[in-house]
Design a protein around this motif. Sequence first.
Motif, PDB file in Angstrom:
ATOM      1  N   LEU A 136       1.261   4.885  -9.790  1.00  0.00           N
ATOM      2  CA  LEU A 136       1.294   3.466  -9.449  1.00  0.00           C
ATOM      3  C   LEU A 136       1.014   2.578 -10.662  1.00  0.00           C
ATOM      4  CD1 LEU A 136      -0.519   3.670  -6.003  1.00  0.00           C
ATOM      5  CD2 LEU A 136       1.833   2.923  -6.404  1.00  0.00           C
ATOM      6  N   ALA A 137       0.296   3.103 -11.622  1.00  0.00           N
ATOM      7  CA  ALA A 137       0.033   2.334 -12.840  1.00  0.00           C
ATOM      8  C   ALA A 137       1.267   2.262 -13.744  1.00  0.00           C
ATOM      9  CB  ALA A 137      -1.132   2.956 -13.607  1.00  0.00           C
ATOM     10  N   GLN A 138       2.208   3.199 -13.552  1.00  0.00           N
ATOM     11  CA  GLN A 138       3.373   3.272 -14.425  1.00  0.00           C
ATOM     12  C   GLN A 138       4.646   2.727 -13.766  1.00  0.00           C
ATOM     13  OE1 GLN A 138       2.995   5.206 -17.542  1.00  0.00           O
ATOM     14  NE2 GLN A 138       0.833   5.512 -17.074  1.00  0.00           N
ATOM     15  N   PHE A 139       4.679   2.708 -12.416  1.00  0.00           N
ATOM     16  CA  PHE A 139       5.909   2.385 -11.712  1.00  0.00           C
ATOM     17  C   PHE A 139       5.630   1.433 -10.548  1.00  0.00           C
ATOM     18  CE2 PHE A 139       6.328   6.573 -13.586  1.00  0.00           C
ATOM     19  CZ  PHE A 139       7.560   6.500 -14.238  1.00  0.00           C
ATOM     20  N   PRO A 140       6.638   0.650 -10.113  1.00  0.00           N
ATOM     21  CA  PRO A 140       6.455  -0.246  -8.967  1.00  0.00           C
ATOM     22  C   PRO A 140       6.127   0.533  -7.690  1.00  0.00           C
ATOM     23  CG  PRO A 140       8.466  -0.785 -10.174  1.00  0.00           C
ATOM     24  CD  PRO A 140       7.974   0.517 -10.731  1.00  0.00           C
ATOM     25  N   ALA A 141       5.310  -0.052  -6.848  1.00  0.00           N
ATOM     26  CA  ALA A 141       4.830   0.640  -5.650  1.00  0.00           C
ATOM     27  C   ALA A 141       5.964   1.055  -4.727  1.00  0.00           C
ATOM     28  CB  ALA A 141       3.837  -0.248  -4.908  1.00  0.00           C
ATOM     29  N   ASP A 142       6.986   0.185  -4.559  1.00  0.00           N
ATOM     30  CA  ASP A 142       8.071   0.544  -3.650  1.00  0.00           C
ATOM     31  C   ASP A 142       8.870   1.735  -4.181  1.00  0.00           C
ATOM     32  OD1 ASP A 142       9.114  -0.899  -5.773  1.00  0.00           O
ATOM     33  OD2 ASP A 142      10.474  -2.098  -4.545  1.00  0.00           O
ATOM     34  N   GLN A 143       9.017   1.827  -5.495  1.00  0.00           N
ATOM     35  CA  GLN A 143       9.697   2.967  -6.099  1.00  0.00           C
ATOM     36  C   GLN A 143       8.882   4.242  -5.921  1.00  0.00           C
ATOM     37  OE1 GLN A 143      10.557   2.450 -10.277  1.00  0.00           O
ATOM     38  NE2 GLN A 143      11.464   4.484 -10.505  1.00  0.00           N
ATOM     39  N   VAL A 144       7.570   4.129  -6.085  1.00  0.00           N
ATOM     40  CA  VAL A 144       6.681   5.287  -5.899  1.00  0.00           C
ATOM     41  C   VAL A 144       6.751   5.775  -4.465  1.00  0.00           C
ATOM     42  CG1 VAL A 144       4.281   6.052  -5.895  1.00  0.00           C
ATOM     43  CG2 VAL A 144       5.123   4.623  -7.769  1.00  0.00           C
ATOM     44  N   VAL A 167       0.847  -1.191   0.000  1.00  0.00           N
ATOM     45  CA  VAL A 167       0.000   0.000   0.000  1.00  0.00           C
ATOM     46  C   VAL A 167       0.883   1.242   0.000  1.00  0.00           C
ATOM     47  CG1 VAL A 167      -1.733   1.299   1.279  1.00  0.00           C
ATOM     48  CG2 VAL A 167      -1.853  -1.203   1.197  1.00  0.00           C
ATOM     49  N   VAL A 168       0.612   2.148  -0.911  1.00  0.00           N
ATOM     50  CA  VAL A 168       1.344   3.414  -0.984  1.00  0.00           C
ATOM     51  C   VAL A 168       0.482   4.488  -0.339  1.00  0.00           C
ATOM     52  CG1 VAL A 168       2.309   5.171  -2.514  1.00  0.00           C
ATOM     53  CG2 VAL A 168       2.615   2.744  -3.049  1.00  0.00           C
ATOM     54  N   THR A 169       1.076   5.235   0.573  1.00  0.00           N
ATOM     55  CA  THR A 169       0.327   6.266   1.287  1.00  0.00           C
ATOM     56  C   THR A 169       0.933   7.639   1.018  1.00  0.00           C
ATOM     57  OG1 THR A 169       1.709   5.956   3.263  1.00  0.00           O
ATOM     58  CG2 THR A 169      -0.343   4.705   3.138  1.00  0.00           C
ATOM     59  N   LEU A 170       0.067   8.603   0.853  1.00  0.00           N
ATOM     60  CA  LEU A 170       0.489   9.997   0.731  1.00  0.00           C
ATOM     61  C   LEU A 170       0.001  10.720   1.976  1.00  0.00           C
ATOM     62  CD1 LEU A 170       0.069  12.345  -2.387  1.00  0.00           C
ATOM     63  CD2 LEU A 170       0.152  13.127  -0.028  1.00  0.00           C
ATOM     64  N   GLN A 171       0.921  11.003   2.849  1.00  0.00           N
ATOM     65  CA  GLN A 171       0.599  11.739   4.070  1.00  0.00           C
ATOM     66  C   GLN A 171       1.543  12.932   4.159  1.00  0.00           C
ATOM     67  OE1 GLN A 171       0.532   9.412   7.625  1.00  0.00           O
ATOM     68  NE2 GLN A 171       0.140  11.158   8.972  1.00  0.00           N
ATOM     69  N   LEU A 172       0.982  14.122   4.173  1.00  0.00           N
ATOM     70  CA  LEU A 172       1.807  15.328   4.222  1.00  0.00           C
ATOM     71  C   LEU A 172       2.739  15.264   5.425  1.00  0.00           C
ATOM     72  CD1 LEU A 172      -0.943  17.956   3.341  1.00  0.00           C
ATOM     73  CD2 LEU A 172       0.866  17.109   1.832  1.00  0.00           C
ATOM     74  N   ALA A 173       3.982  15.658   5.217  1.00  0.00           N
ATOM     75  CA  ALA A 173       4.986  15.529   6.269  1.00  0.00           C
ATOM     76  C   ALA A 173       4.821  16.560   7.374  1.00  0.00           C
ATOM     77  CB  ALA A 173       6.388  15.628   5.656  1.00  0.00           C
TER      78      ALA A 173
END
Length: 204
Positions: free
Chosen positions: A170-178, A12-18
Amino acid sequence: MTKLFCAFLEPVVTLQLASPTSAAWIDQAIRHFDLVLLDHANCEKKAAGNALSLLFRYPANGQLVEALSPLAREELQHFERVHRHLQRLGILLRPLPAAPYASRLNQHLRRHEPEHLLDALLVAAIIEARSHERLGLLGIHLPDPELRQFYLWLAAAEERHWQLYLDLALAQFPADQVQERLDTLLQVEAEILSTLHPEPRVHS
């Protein structure tokens, strides 16, 4: 059986503002809301332009075309809604000097492909995520009930937008790289906003 299935799920890739938006920005935005509203109109035009620039740069990428063409139209519709509020309040639309936020983020875009595409999508996602947060704060704190309702509605749209850009990455690149690159750019974004810009802006 459930554990075995879960072991093969995509990470799971999460976007959480720092960093959260400061109370100082809220106070500045409310006190100078005419400038923030004017800047917001310009931001919506820039958001439409950013979606279109990606379409021009990657015309053979059908997934981007299918997603970003309607997004550009929606951003222009949002501009029109903001412009109506400017007219209602007697504020003339005009250009404003931009805060250094977006230009400093864009300095971190890598030049070579496919890294440039990943960075462009993630920077767009971060900008939309910050817009989601800050427009939601305006929806809570503005004294004008019509504007509060408008900004709460718009904050929900900004949430869809950052998720769209993240999904495209995520559709273009591996999740860990994203996730790795996203975390780096989120730290950059937090550093940019660590000092309040003296001129009130949506991303100041």
